[in-house]
Structure formats: C-alpha cells, structure tokens
Design an enzyme around this catalytic site. Structure first.
Site, PDB file in Angstrom:
ATOM      1  CE  LYS A 190      28.834  35.775  38.352  1.00  0.00           C
ATOM      2  NZ  LYS A 190      29.453  36.525  37.268  1.00  0.00           N
TER       3      LYS A 190
ATOM      4  CG  ASP B 285      38.904  37.893  36.256  1.00  0.00           C
ATOM      5  OD1 ASP B 285      40.078  37.616  35.915  1.00  0.00           O
ATOM      6  OD2 ASP B 285      38.203  37.140  36.936  1.00  0.00           O
TER       7      ASP B 285
END
Ligand SMILES: *[C@@H]1O[C@H](CO)[C@@H](O)[C@H](O)[C@H]1NC(C)=O
Ligand SMILES: *[C@@H]1O[C@H](CO)[C@@H](O)[C@H](O)[C@H]1NC(C)=O
Ligand SMILES: *[C@@H]1O[C@H](CO)[C@@H](O)[C@H](O)[C@H]1NC(C)=O
Ligand SMILES: *[C@@H]1O[C@H](CO)[C@@H](O)[C@H](O)[C@H]1NC(C)=O
Ligand SMILES: *[C@@H]1O[C@H](CO)[C@@H](O)[C@H](O)[C@H]1NC(C)=O
Ligand SMILES: *[C@@H]1O[C@H](CO)[C@@H](O)[C@H](O)[C@H]1NC(C)=O
Ligand SMILES: *[C@@H]1O[C@H](CO)[C@@H](O)[C@H](O)[C@H]1NC(C)=O
Ligand SMILES: *[C@@H]1O[C@H](CO)[C@@H](O)[C@H](O)[C@H]1NC(C)=O
Ligand SMILES: *[C@@H]1O[C@H](CO)[C@@H](O)[C@H](O)[C@H]1NC(C)=O
Ligand SMILES: *[C@@H]1O[C@H](CO)[C@@H](O)[C@H](O)[C@H]1NC(C)=O
Ligand SMILES: *[C@@H]1O[C@H](CO)[C@@H](O)[C@H](O)[C@H]1NC(C)=O
Ligand SMILES: *[C@@H]1O[C@H](CO)[C@@H](O)[C@H](O)[C@H]1NC(C)=O
Length: 825
Positions: A529, A626
């Site tokens: 990432k 989230d």
C-alpha cells in the site's frame, strides 16, 4: 484388545446417540431441561446431591449477555457451605468438565466466588476465584481426566475459609466416559531415562488444546468426546517467527496410524499445521516456538499431534527436525514420514512427552521449540506441528491446584476487564479452557516481567498486560523489532511491484494505491500500500504507529509485514489475501453465494479481530473507524481478517486542517452519534459492524441510492423491517429456509442492538462476538453440527475453494476497498 473393542462399541453408540452412554450433563440450578449443543439435564432437585440441598441456592446468572442463555451458563447453583455431588458411574476414565460463569448471582458479588473443588482425594481447585480466572465471555471451563475406581464419582465444592463471604458455584457439570486415552509413559525432558507414567491414579487437568494452524473445533465436531480445540490465533507463538499455516489438499485422505484410534483427535486437527515457511536459510537459524506460562511445581504431559500434509513430502529425510522442550532436546530426529513406517503422507499420529516445571517463583515457562535438523541434511529445513495438547499432572499429594488463585488486593470492580495485582508475590495462571464456549483464551496475570513476546502471546486477545510493568528480555526484544516489523528499502519495494506496475494494482483508496507484490524472491505474496508521501513531521508518527500496529498480531487481522519510509514514502507491506473482500462474495458478484454457516463464521472472525483491536492493545484502544465489508478480507482458507485499521491518524485526512471537516468512514456505515458529536469511540465500530451484519444477511449494499428513499440505507431499512417483524422478507433469497429460526432471531437481535442510536446502548464487540458464537451454535444444532466424529471434513465440503475468486485479488473489483470511501459506489 478389550479396550479396542470397547472403543469400537463406544463409537458405535456415539454415532447413534450423539452423546456417549453413561454421560451426565447437568445444567445446574435450573428447573427445565435445556438443549444447547446437547441436551442438558436440569439439576434443580436433589438428584446426585450427597449433601443437604438446602445448603445451596439456585440462582440465575445476571450477566449482560445472559438475555439469551447459553446453556449451561444462564443459571448456577450456589453453595454457602461444603456440598458434594455423588454420581453413579461405571468404573473407568471420565472427562469431568466444570463450567463456571462469572456474573452477579442475586445480591452476591461475583468477586466472592472463591472455593475449592475436590474429588476422590484429589484437589482439583483450591481457593479458586471465578472472577479472577474468567476467560472469554466471563466463562471458565475446567477439564479433568479421572479414573473412577469404584462405582461412584464424588465432586465436592467448598467455599474458601480464607475469605469472608465466599461462596462456591457451578453452572454446569459434564461427566463423559472416555477411552483410556492418555495412559502410557512419556519421557521427561532433561531427565535422562526417566519417564512419566500415566496410570489409573493419575489425574490430568487440561491446560491447552490447540488446533495448530487451524480454526476452533467445537465439542460437537470433536471425535465423540466433546472436547473443544482452540483456534490457532498466534497467541502462543512468540512475535518473532510466526511460520506459516498449511492446510492439506482436500484430495488428501487423512488416515490414522494403525495403533492410533480415531477418537484421539478429529481428522480436522491433522488437516492443518504450522510449518516454518519456505525460506530455507531463515529456517536454519530459527525455531518454531510455542510458549505458555504455567503453574510451577508440576509435571506436564505434552501431546504433539503430527501428520505430514505437504504433497511433496512423502519420503524419509525430507523434513526432519528436533523437538526441544524447555531447552532440552527430547527428539533429535523427528521425521513424520519415517514415524509412519515410510508409508507416505496423510498418516495421523501423536507423540507424548513430559516436562517438569520446578517449584520456584509464581510461574513457570513451558516452551515447545521445533528446529530443523541440519545435521541429517534433509531436503527441506523445516518443521511441522498439527496439534498441541498440554495437561497438568497431579503432584505426589494428589494436588492439581496452583498457587492461591485469588488476590484480595485486586478489586475487580475497578477494571472489569481483567484482574491486576499489587506487589509481585502472586501470579494467577489460568489454563486455557474450552467446553461449550469453545473459545479459549488464556487468562494470566504476571508481574515479574516475562519476555515481551510471551506477554503478548499470552495476553493475546482479551487480557492485555499491565502497562508499565513489563520489559522485554534482550533476545526476545530484538527478535520482536526486527522480525515483526521489517524495514524495506525503496528498491526492494520497487522490485516487489515491478516498479509500481499499474497492472498489479489491486485497489485505490483514500490512502493511495494498493499493489500486489512478491518478496523473498517471489516466494511470498504481499499487498503493498503506497500512501502519499509524508511530510518530515509525519515520519516519526508513522514509525510509532507502525511499531504499534506491527505488534497487533492476530489471526483475524491482516498482518502488517513491514514498511518503507525512504524518500519520504509511506509504504506498508501486508499479507496478501487471496479470496479478496467479503463484499465480493455477497452481491454484484460472479462468486457463488456463501452458505449461511460460512457467513456466520466470517462474521465471527471479523468480530474477533475488532474485539482484539478494542481490547488487545490496552491501554490503547484501537478504533478501526472504517468497518465495512470491503475492509473484511478473506485469505485462501476463508479466514476473515480485518484490514485497514489504526491508520486513520496517518492518512492525509488527519491533517490538522482537515480533522474537523473530514469524517473518516464510509457512508452507509457511519455512526449517527459520530456525526452529531464528532467524537469517535469503539461503539462507532460496533455500529458499522451492525451494518455489516445486515449486509451479510440481506446481501444488499449498505447504501444504494438507486432505490427508494426508505430502502436506500440498509441500516434503516433493516431496522424498520426487523421492528415490524418482516425481516424474513428482506434477507438474501438464497438463504430462505436455510437459517435456523433461533439462529436468525439471535443474529437479528444483536445486529439491531449494534445499530442503537446511542453508543452507550450498543453492545461491546465482546458481546457481539458472544451472540454470534451462540448463533453459530444454534445453526449447527439444526444442521447437525460438525458430525459426531468431526472427521467428516464438513469444512472442506462447504468451503470449497473458488478458483476464480483467487484471481480477483486482494481487494477485488479494483476500486477503493482500502480506505475511506466517502462516496457510495
Ligand atoms: C485401571 O482401571 C481400569 C478401569 O477401571 C481397570 O480395568 C484396569 O484394570 C486398571 N488398571 C490397573 C493397572 O489397575
Ligand atoms: C442476599 O439476599 C438474601 C435473600 O435473598 C438475604 O438473606 C441476604 O441477607 C442478602 N445478603 C446481603 C449481603 O444483602
Ligand atoms: C464480564 O464481567 C464484567 C464484570 O463483571 C462485565 O463488565 C462484562 O461486561 C462481562 N462481559 C460479558 C461478555 O458479559
Ligand atoms: C461419595 O459420597 C457418598 C456420600 O457422601 C459416600 O457415601 C461415598 O462413600 C463416597 N464415595 C466415594 C467413592 O468417595
Ligand atoms: C473477616 O471479617 C472479620 C470481621 O469483619 C475481620 O476481622 C477479618 O479480618 C476478615 N477476614 C478476612 C480474611 O478478610
Ligand atoms: C532454538 O531453541 C534452542 C533451545 O531452546 C536454543 O538453544 C536456540 O538458541 C534456539 N535458536 C534460536 C534461533 O532461537
Ligand atoms: C511442491 O513442489 C512444487 C515444485 O517445487 C511446488 O510448485 C509446489 O508448490 C509444492 N507443493 C507444496 C504443497 O508445497
Ligand atoms: C532456556 O534457556 C534460555 C537461555 O539460556 C533461558 O533464558 C531460559 O530461561 C531457559 N528456559 C527454560 C524454560 O529453561
Ligand atoms: C498422583 O496422585 C496419586 C495419588 O495421590 C499418586 O499416587 C501419584 O503418584 C501422583 N502422580 C504423580 C505424578 O505424582
Ligand atoms: C518482589 O519479590 C522479590 C522476591 O520474591 C522481592 O525481593 C522484591 O522485594 C519484591 N518486590 C516488591 C516491589 O515487592
Ligand atoms: C527495558 O529495559 C531497558 C534497560 O534494561 C531500558 O533501556 C528500556 O527502556 C526498557 N524498556 C521499557 C519498554 O521499559
Ligand atoms: C533468487 O532466485 C534466483 C534465481 O532462482 C537465485 O539465483 C537467487 O540466489 C535467489 N535469491 C535468494 C535470496 O534466494
């Protein structure tokens, strides 16, 4: 021979009846017969009471979750004075399982439940405190194996005389006849030529029963003996070397070695294993280690289960290793294929060893280390373990109790999460228990400062270490920093991603792009990432955060392997999740629909990961912020892993100027209270998880703007239908008629509670987990559980791998599954 025949007979009857004949299952303190995983007899009356029953009272447990009683924990029998149960049983070995739930009973304080338990001259528990030994869901199960010589088994409960107002309690008692499963001799590590003999006068207490490399096995799925095997969630592994989880190919037919009866362990124990991984040079310099804190002054019996499951390893001298227990080599040349008489792989067997943990101190260490045998030059420098059982053996006086398990200095009303202690004189060591809850966590309180990895691995999920009281020993500390959070150079990252090749992009989110990559010369697949470059100031915060996240190791969290901060880059390297996101198995997908049980198991895994985030890193509570179905990923074995946690502070949106405006999270999942008060708590995650639960049940997106207003937001639509009793009309049509009604009720209730307007009214992640586990049990009841023998491999058949899903990659369909998804798709 007689034993063999008997066993055969027992097996036959188990298969027909589900419960071994002559079993006693008591749900204490209730008037009604109760059906949980089995039928539990009510024990309100005087049956089996050998003492005056008026000395006891029967009370309901008042625990938060007891609204739906999980048999047998909803009620208990309370004893204010000594009380004996006397069971008429045939002679022979029995498993005795005592079930306790720490809760308030009437006006009694849970911390006063301190008592001793004895049977036939053996002390099983002494001054045992239920509240200070409670494990997951405040439940504790103690399992003993006792050979009953005469026709009666007496179990005596005695309130402790050392504390005022103490009382004894028991919620459930199981007496299950068992084959002579542990008898024999086991060499004692470090004591040349001395063996531990397990005879008819030996009493064993289960300390740990671990399905190495695999998931939990419930009592119903055990091989007829109703044991529970805990999930391998890394708790017992040092932080440094985690090895690799392997699963046998579904085509591999596991067979038991001829002298090993199949009830020893279900086949599913042998189908999974932990090995060292493919990095041969690394393996040569490492041990695969399990560590446990135990009561000192006892012998321990260790049963190691083995089965070679790698299809490439079928011959002698391919995988050879040493077995080292507490620094003593007990096996120099462990070669599983050789042990089976060179008959290839897929043959299940076990080996018993013993360790004496000498008196001294409050705790002893039990270390199991596997190291490749370099000298024999095997084809692979590697080791394997499939299952691990650890039992405490009674001492010469017939005692099994550790040091007094209650510390009056502890006021557990202060911190309900777990007891602490003052000073350093006492340690509370609780073995791992299983039983119905089948969720086995180790409760330990230690003070002198064990190695950090041990602390971490032992505290595992729910029992975090006392802050400020620990320090790592040299060796373990270094292994922790170097191995758990690897520092990658920018060149390494470039090589791993073919210079950030766009074709390798798995997803794009608020944080940046996610690439599929390969490290270690292509042997390890990873997800990389790449965030937006850091400012100078960010670097330190980034490192600190990474240090924290890298220590959060759990089966149900996507593991952070390392990071790169060169050139102000902010790059994170994670495990690659082959089956992608949960969402891409729910709707708008070519993937086949998931079975209900599969969905429940995935929800349980995710809940477990979130529960660990909320409680496992204390004093820090990590809030995910989230939670959504695209942040719940699935590995190649369908194990659910929560991803993208804890990084909220790092993302660009946390920039000072944005804090107040940018609401992290995704529409459709956002906690309304968070919107109103801009204050985030772990209950915000609970809210979002409630949406996930309805998404899983209905196979509908959290937000679908193309639908009519009332239907657009799944949370509201589901709540409305749930309240009107119409939930069945909106669930995934594929699931029609496939969900046990009680299971659906429990599932819907907990989902609804998660969506309560006010955070304070929502359950904790622990409570959610409890309800989901219970729902799974109800579903398994209807489906007939995992089968009596548990070796039907139902996991494999229901969890058939989908080859297409594999190629769909880490985050599936490509867009934004990694981070803030501020706009609905
Ligand atoms: C051990 O116990 C079993 C069952 O009670 C009995 O059949 C057996 O004879 C005993 N063995 C010895 C050595 O006493
Ligand atoms: C608890 O309740 C019982 C009756 O239900 C009563 O006899 C007893 O005195 C009470 N104990 C305390 C400490 O209040
Ligand atoms: C366990 O007990 C503590 C203290 O009694 C309580 O705060 C907590 O909610 C309980 N946990 C569950 C899952 O009931
Ligand atoms: C069990 O308890 C009963 C009643 O107290 C007693 O008569 C019996 O002798 C005990 N049996 C054993 C094996 O201890
Ligand atoms: C029990 O209570 C009595 C009287 O209140 C007190 O003197 C004694 O110290 C207490 N014992 C313990 C072990 O707390
Ligand atoms: C492996 O374990 C043995 C025994 O405890 C120890 O001597 C050795 O140093 C360990 N090796 C590593 C690399 O930790
Ligand atoms: C067996 O070996 C082949 C060739 O080296 C390799 O591709 C494959 O992954 C191996 N299989 C297992 C189960 O390790
Ligand atoms: C094993 O050896 C290490 C290093 O010598 C030592 O620190 C540790 O205490 C030993 N562990 C046990 C259980 O004997
Ligand atoms: C266990 O207890 C029995 C009975 O007291 C005793 O004979 C036996 O030696 C004990 N076992 C060990 C390992 O001390
Ligand atoms: C801890 O225990 C050790 C030995 O048992 C003792 O020497 C030491 O003073 C104790 N420390 C504290 C803070 O009580
Ligand atoms: C651990 O101890 C070392 C010295 O013994 C010290 O430098 C270090 O700061 C300590 N770490 C923690 C986390 O307390
Ligand atoms: C990587 O693979 C290449 C080619 O197979 C080999 O020459 C090289 O030694 C390997 N490097 C490592 C670190 O294993």
């Amino acid at each position: 021979m007689l034993t063999l025949y008997l066993i055969f007979l027992i097996h036959r009857v188990y298969a027909a009846d589900n419960v071994p004949p002559d079993s006693i299952l008591l749900d204490c303190g209730t008037e009604t017969e109760a059906t949980g995983d089995r039928t539990w007899k009510s024990n309100f009356g005087s049956e089996y009471a050998a003492s005056d029953l008026t000395a006891s009272t029967s009370l309901d447990a008042r625990a938060i979750f007891m609204k739906v009683a999980w048999v047998p924990y909803g009620t208990a029998r309370i004893f204010k004075s000594e009380f004996t149960y006397s069971f008429p049983v045939s002679a022979g070995w029995k498993y005795i399982r005592l079930h306790f739930c720490s809760a308030s009973y009437g006006n009694l304080s849970s911390s006063n439940a301190i008592f001793s338990v004895s049977s036939g001259g053996y002390t099983l528990l002494r001054d045992f405190s239920v509240s200070q030994n409670r494990e997951e869901f405040n439940i504790t199960v103690k399992e003993f194996s006792i050979n009953v010589a005469k026709g009666r088994l007496n179990i005596t409960f005695t309130p402790s005389s050392n504390y005022n107002n103490s009382y004894a309690l028991v919620n459930g008692i199981e007496v299950i006849p068992m084959p002579d499963i542990y008898n024999g001799s086991a060499i004692i590590a470090g004591e040349k030529g001395v063996s531990l003999i397990v005879s008819n006068t030996t009493v064993l207490e289960k300390v740990l029963r671990l399905n190495v490399g695999g998931t939990k096995i419930t009592p119903a799925a055990d091989s007829g003996l109703f044991r529970s095997w805990s999930e391998d969630d890394f708790m017992y592994l040092p932080a440094g070397l985690r090895g690799e989880e392997d699963t046998a190919d579904s085509s591999l037919d596991i067979k038991y070695f001829p002298s090993i009866p199949s009830y020893v362990a279900p086949k599913n124990i042998y189908r999974t294993a932990r090995t060292m991984g493919s990095n041969q040079s690394n393996n040569q310099n490492n041990n695969l280690t399990w560590g446990l804190l135990v009561d000192p002054g006892f012998h321990y019996l260790l049963r190691l289960h083995f089965c070679e499951i790698n299809s490439n390893i079928t011959k002698v001298n391919q995988r050879v290793f040493q077995i080292i227990l507490n620094n003593h080599t007990v096996e120099d040349h462990a070669d599983v294929v050789a042990w089976t008489g060179n008959t290839g792989n897929g043959i299940a067997l076990y080996k018993d060893y013993a360790v004496h943990v000498p008196k001294g101190g409050d705790r002893g260490e039990l270390l199991v280390e596997l190291h490749p045998n370099i000298a024999s030059k095997p084809e692979y420098y590697d080791a394997i373990l499939n299952g691990l059982e650890i039992f405490k053996v009674n001492d010469t006086t017939g005692n099994l109790a550790g040091p007094p398990a209650f510390d009056p200095a502890v006021d557990d009303s202060i911190d309900p999460n777990f007891p602490r202690k003052s000073g350093n004189q006492t340690a509370i060591i609780a073995g791992v228990t299983g039983g119905l809850a089948a969720l086995c966590l180790l409760g330990v309180v230690v003070f002198a400062g064990p190695p950090l990895w041990l602390m971490h691995s032992l505290y595992g999920n729910s029992h975090p270490p006392v802050p400020g009281k620990t320090n790592a020993t040299q060796g373990f500390a270094s292994s922790l920093s170097s191995d758990t959070c690897r520092h990658f150079s920018f060149d390494e990252i470039k090589a791993a991603t073919s210079n950030f090749n766009e074709a390798l992009i798995l997803g794009v989110g608020g944080f940046g792009k996610v690439y599929k990559g390969e490290i270690e010369n292509g042997t390890i697949k990873v997800a990389i990432k790449r965030g937006n470059p850091l400012s100078d100031q960010g670097v330190h915060a980034f490192q600190t955060e990474i240090e924290l996240l890298s220590k959060l190791r759990h089966r149900h969290l996507v593991s952070l392997i390392g990071y790169c901060e060169e050139n102000c880059e902010m790059i994170l390297v994670y495990d690659y999740m082959a089956l992608g996101t949960l969402r891409e198995h729910l709707y708008k997908t070519k993937n086949p629909p998931l079975l209900w049980k599969q969905r429940l198991e995935i929800c349980i895994g995710a809940a477990r990961g979130l529960h660990y985030l909320h409680t496992g890193a204390k004093p820090q509570t990590i809030i995910h912020r989230d939670v959504k179905t695209t942040n719940i990923l699935l590995d190649d074995k369908w194990v659910a892993k929560v991803s993208d946690f804890g990084l909220s502070k790092l993302g660009p949106s946390s920039d000072h100027t944005h804090v107040t405006t940018a609401v992290k999270g995704s529409f459709g999942y956002l906690d309304p209270e968070y919107f109103r008060r801009r204050q985030i708590t772990e209950k915000s995650d609970v809210y979002s998880f409630g949406v996930v639960l309805f998404e899983v049940l209905c196979a509908k997106p959290a937000l679908n703007p193309t639908l009519a207003d009332e239907e657009a937001c799944l949370a509201e639509w589901a709540l409305q239908n749930q309240r009107e009793g119409n939930l069945d009309q909106i669930i995934d049509p594929y699931l029609n008629g496939k969900i046990a009604s009680e299971c659906l009720k429990t599932f819907a209730e907990i989902s609804e509670k998660c969506l309560n307007e006010k955070g304070i009214d929502r359950p904790s992640m622990g409570d959610v987990l409890w309800s989901l586990e219970y729902a799974l049990q109800l579903q398994e009841n209807m489906e007939g559980g995992g089968g009596v023998h548990g070796d039907m491999d139902d996991e494999e058949t229901s969890f058939t791998k989908d080859p297409d899903a594999k190629s769909s990659g880490f985050s599936g369909s490509g867009n934004n599954s990694w981070s803030s998804e501020l706009l609905p798709r």
